[in-house]
Design an enzyme around this catalytic site. Structure first.
Site, PDB file in Angstrom:
ATOM      1  N   PHE A 179       0.865  -1.177   0.000  1.00  0.00           N
ATOM      2  CA  PHE A 179       0.000   0.000   0.000  1.00  0.00           C
ATOM      3  C   PHE A 179       0.904   1.230   0.000  1.00  0.00           C
ATOM      4  O   PHE A 179       1.489   1.569   1.025  1.00  0.00           O
ATOM      5  CB  PHE A 179      -0.853  -0.088   1.267  1.00  0.00           C
ATOM      6  CG  PHE A 179      -1.784   1.045   1.578  1.00  0.00           C
ATOM      7  CD1 PHE A 179      -3.109   0.993   1.178  1.00  0.00           C
ATOM      8  CD2 PHE A 179      -1.374   2.127   2.340  1.00  0.00           C
ATOM      9  CE1 PHE A 179      -4.006   2.003   1.529  1.00  0.00           C
ATOM     10  CE2 PHE A 179      -2.254   3.148   2.695  1.00  0.00           C
ATOM     11  CZ  PHE A 179      -3.568   3.083   2.279  1.00  0.00           C
ATOM     12  N   GLY A 201       3.283  12.242   5.993  1.00  0.00           N
ATOM     13  CA  GLY A 201       2.938  11.082   6.796  1.00  0.00           C
ATOM     14  C   GLY A 201       1.502  11.208   7.260  1.00  0.00           C
ATOM     15  O   GLY A 201       0.574  10.729   6.616  1.00  0.00           O
ATOM     16  N   ARG A 248       9.780 -16.553  39.086  1.00  0.00           N
ATOM     17  CA  ARG A 248      10.896 -15.783  39.642  1.00  0.00           C
ATOM     18  C   ARG A 248      10.653 -15.498  41.119  1.00  0.00           C
ATOM     19  O   ARG A 248       9.601 -14.974  41.504  1.00  0.00           O
ATOM     20  CB  ARG A 248      11.019 -14.451  38.874  1.00  0.00           C
ATOM     21  CG  ARG A 248      12.086 -13.512  39.407  1.00  0.00           C
ATOM     22  CD  ARG A 248      13.488 -13.978  39.020  1.00  0.00           C
ATOM     23  NE  ARG A 248      14.438 -12.879  39.170  1.00  0.00           N
ATOM     24  CZ  ARG A 248      15.153 -12.651  40.274  1.00  0.00           C
ATOM     25  NH1 ARG A 248      14.993 -13.431  41.336  1.00  0.00           N
ATOM     26  NH2 ARG A 248      16.005 -11.653  40.306  1.00  0.00           N
ATOM     27  N   THR A 300      -1.240   8.280  13.589  1.00  0.00           N
ATOM     28  CA  THR A 300      -0.671   8.482  14.921  1.00  0.00           C
ATOM     29  C   THR A 300      -1.779   8.662  15.963  1.00  0.00           C
ATOM     30  O   THR A 300      -2.946   8.894  15.629  1.00  0.00           O
ATOM     31  CB  THR A 300       0.229   9.726  14.936  1.00  0.00           C
ATOM     32  OG1 THR A 300      -0.586  10.874  14.641  1.00  0.00           O
ATOM     33  CG2 THR A 300       1.351   9.629  13.908  1.00  0.00           C
ATOM     34  N   THR A 340       2.286   6.674   2.096  1.00  0.00           N
ATOM     35  CA  THR A 340       3.121   7.617   2.842  1.00  0.00           C
ATOM     36  C   THR A 340       4.312   8.100   2.017  1.00  0.00           C
ATOM     37  O   THR A 340       4.944   7.326   1.295  1.00  0.00           O
ATOM     38  CB  THR A 340       3.631   6.953   4.133  1.00  0.00           C
ATOM     39  OG1 THR A 340       2.521   6.521   4.908  1.00  0.00           O
ATOM     40  CG2 THR A 340       4.465   7.917   4.949  1.00  0.00           C
ATOM     41  N   GLU A 341       4.610   9.395   2.152  1.00  0.00           N
ATOM     42  CA  GLU A 341       5.775   9.991   1.506  1.00  0.00           C
ATOM     43  C   GLU A 341       6.615  10.722   2.539  1.00  0.00           C
ATOM     44  O   GLU A 341       6.166  10.951   3.669  1.00  0.00           O
ATOM     45  CB  GLU A 341       5.334  10.938   0.387  1.00  0.00           C
ATOM     46  CG  GLU A 341       4.564  10.239  -0.719  1.00  0.00           C
ATOM     47  CD  GLU A 341       4.276  11.141  -1.911  1.00  0.00           C
ATOM     48  OE1 GLU A 341       4.711  12.311  -1.890  1.00  0.00           O
ATOM     49  OE2 GLU A 341       3.608  10.672  -2.859  1.00  0.00           O
ATOM     50  N   GLU A 356      -0.455   3.715  10.562  1.00  0.00           N
ATOM     51  CA  GLU A 356      -1.872   3.787  10.199  1.00  0.00           C
ATOM     52  C   GLU A 356      -2.618   4.861  10.991  1.00  0.00           C
ATOM     53  O   GLU A 356      -3.760   4.686  11.399  1.00  0.00           O
ATOM     54  CB  GLU A 356      -2.555   2.419  10.343  1.00  0.00           C
ATOM     55  CG  GLU A 356      -2.016   1.408   9.353  1.00  0.00           C
ATOM     56  CD  GLU A 356      -2.991   0.309   9.006  1.00  0.00           C
ATOM     57  OE1 GLU A 356      -4.210   0.542   9.021  1.00  0.00           O
ATOM     58  OE2 GLU A 356      -2.518  -0.798   8.713  1.00  0.00           O
TER      59      GLU A 356
END
Length: 386
Positions: free
Chosen positions: A128, A136, A275, A372, A131-132, A370
């Protein structure tokens, strides 16, 4: 779906799918996850296994080689894979919701017949290209161009951070490009670019903080020529159509994030029982108990959010706000749980061979990719009428 917002109440077919993928994740994915992460190698053998299970075809009709399931089935698979290896989960998510789904949603019948059987089988991957470098979150600031010349689109430009774009089985990249309009109001269209095509280059892979077994490249297009009929959807609707794809994809990313959050819970509960410190298991100390309880609460709340968004989507109701809520809540849960899980594991949590260390490195991108967290907040506010 709102009648079973608990994994314990899933209908039999969904529950069986989740169990099948869970077994695959534990027995096939988990044993090689650290190796592929360390080597930054693409897990072809794991992808082949997912293809054989039909996971790449889950939400597509059988007529196109799919499994005849739905988007919620895909989300359940992503959650189970996300528990043990986010790189594998994002490979499936991007291959389905970003690679094949645009063709299914917006393609002509000829395009669907040509591409979907390859993509739904998992024998080929699609990518897909949105974005460049300078666009973004501002995906509308596309600089890549495509002009018509003698029945062909001629594409020039570049893309950044493109998943599944440079593997040996990558066969298709869908690209958004400016095809007309004005500088103030560009016409953005989507175009199918077969791989290989002269002038198309997947540049060397990124050296990333996490998702090291996921294939991610910058792409360049130098007079790439593809037939005019490779236009995907209506001319000028590429950006709008891809926003719809991103709305759906946010539910899938939320599911993956829930898997990561739950994986951190599971690993931490196991470790807290094994632990010991000062004469008893560390899970017996209230400081650890409370941390584990908060981790579990985050995972359950995030799961409910993505179930709700998926239910609205499958019912054909508006789901943009709910998808944004799910993506934001789940990605933050994954990051918060990864931090707490690393703290519970102490020094071991800082060692890459431990799953929680990989989750700590991997989970940050869930708050970025996808859309922010800030983009999700804008979407939620707008959908509220603010």
């Amino acid at each position: 779906m709102t009648d079973y917002l608990s994994t314990g109440n899933l209908p039999d077919d969904y529950a069986e799918l989740a169990k099948t993928v869970r077994d695959f994740a534990q027995n096939v994915v988990a044993p090689v996850a650290a190796k592929h992460d360390e080597e930054h190698s693409f897990p072809y053998e794991v992808v082949a296994g997912m293809a054989n299970m039909g996971l790449f075809g889950l939400p597509f009709p059988e007529e196109y080689g799919g499994m005849g399931g739905d988007y919620f089935a895909l989300c359940l698979a992503l959650e189970e894979l996300g528990k043990v290896d986010q790189s594998v989960a994002i490979t499936l998510e991007a291959g389905v919701s970003l690679g094949a789904m645009p063709v299914y949603r917006f393609g002509t019948e000829e395009q669907k017949q040509a591409w979907l059987p390859q993509l739904t089988s998992g024998q080929a991957l699609g990518a897909f290209g949105l974005t460049e470098a300078g666009g973004g979150s501002d995906a509308g600031a596309t600089k890549t161009t495509a002009r018509l010349d003698d029945g062909h689109w001629v594409i020039n430009g570049s893309k950044q951070f493109i998943t599944n774009s440079g593997t040996d089985i990558t066969k298709l990249v869908t690209v958004t490009a400016v095809t007309g309009g004005t500088p103030d109001k560009p016409e953005i269209s989507a175009i199918l670019v077969p791989v290989p095509t002269d002038g198309f280059i997947a540049e060397p892979a990124y050296n990333k903080v996490g998702w090291n077994a996921s294939d991610t490249h910058p792409l360049s297009f130098d007079d790439v020529r593809v037939p005019e009929e490779n236009l995907l959807g209506e001319r000028g609707r590429g950006y709008a159509n891809f926003l719809r794809i991103l709305d759906e994809g946010r539910i899938a990313i939320a599911a993956l994030s829930v898997g990561a959050a739950q994986g951190c819970v599971d690993e931490s509960v196991k470790y807290a029982k094994e632990r010991s410190a000062f004469g008893r298991p560390i899970g017996k100390y209230q400081a650890i108990e409370f941390k584990l309880a908060r981790m579990e609460a985050r995972a359950q709340a995030a799961r409910t959010a993505y179930y709700d968004a998926a239910a609205l989507m499958l019912a054909g109701k508006p789901f943009k706000k709910e998808a944004a809520v799910a993506k934001m809540v789940a990605s933050e849960a994954a990051m918060d749980n990864a931090r707490d899980a690393t703290q519970i594991h102490g020094g071991y949590g800082f060692m890459n061979e431990y799953a929680v260390a990989r989750h700590y490195r991997d989970s940050k991108i869930l708050e970025i990719g996808e859309g922010t967290t800030e983009v999700q907040l804008m979407i939620i506010a707008r959908e509220m009428g603010v």
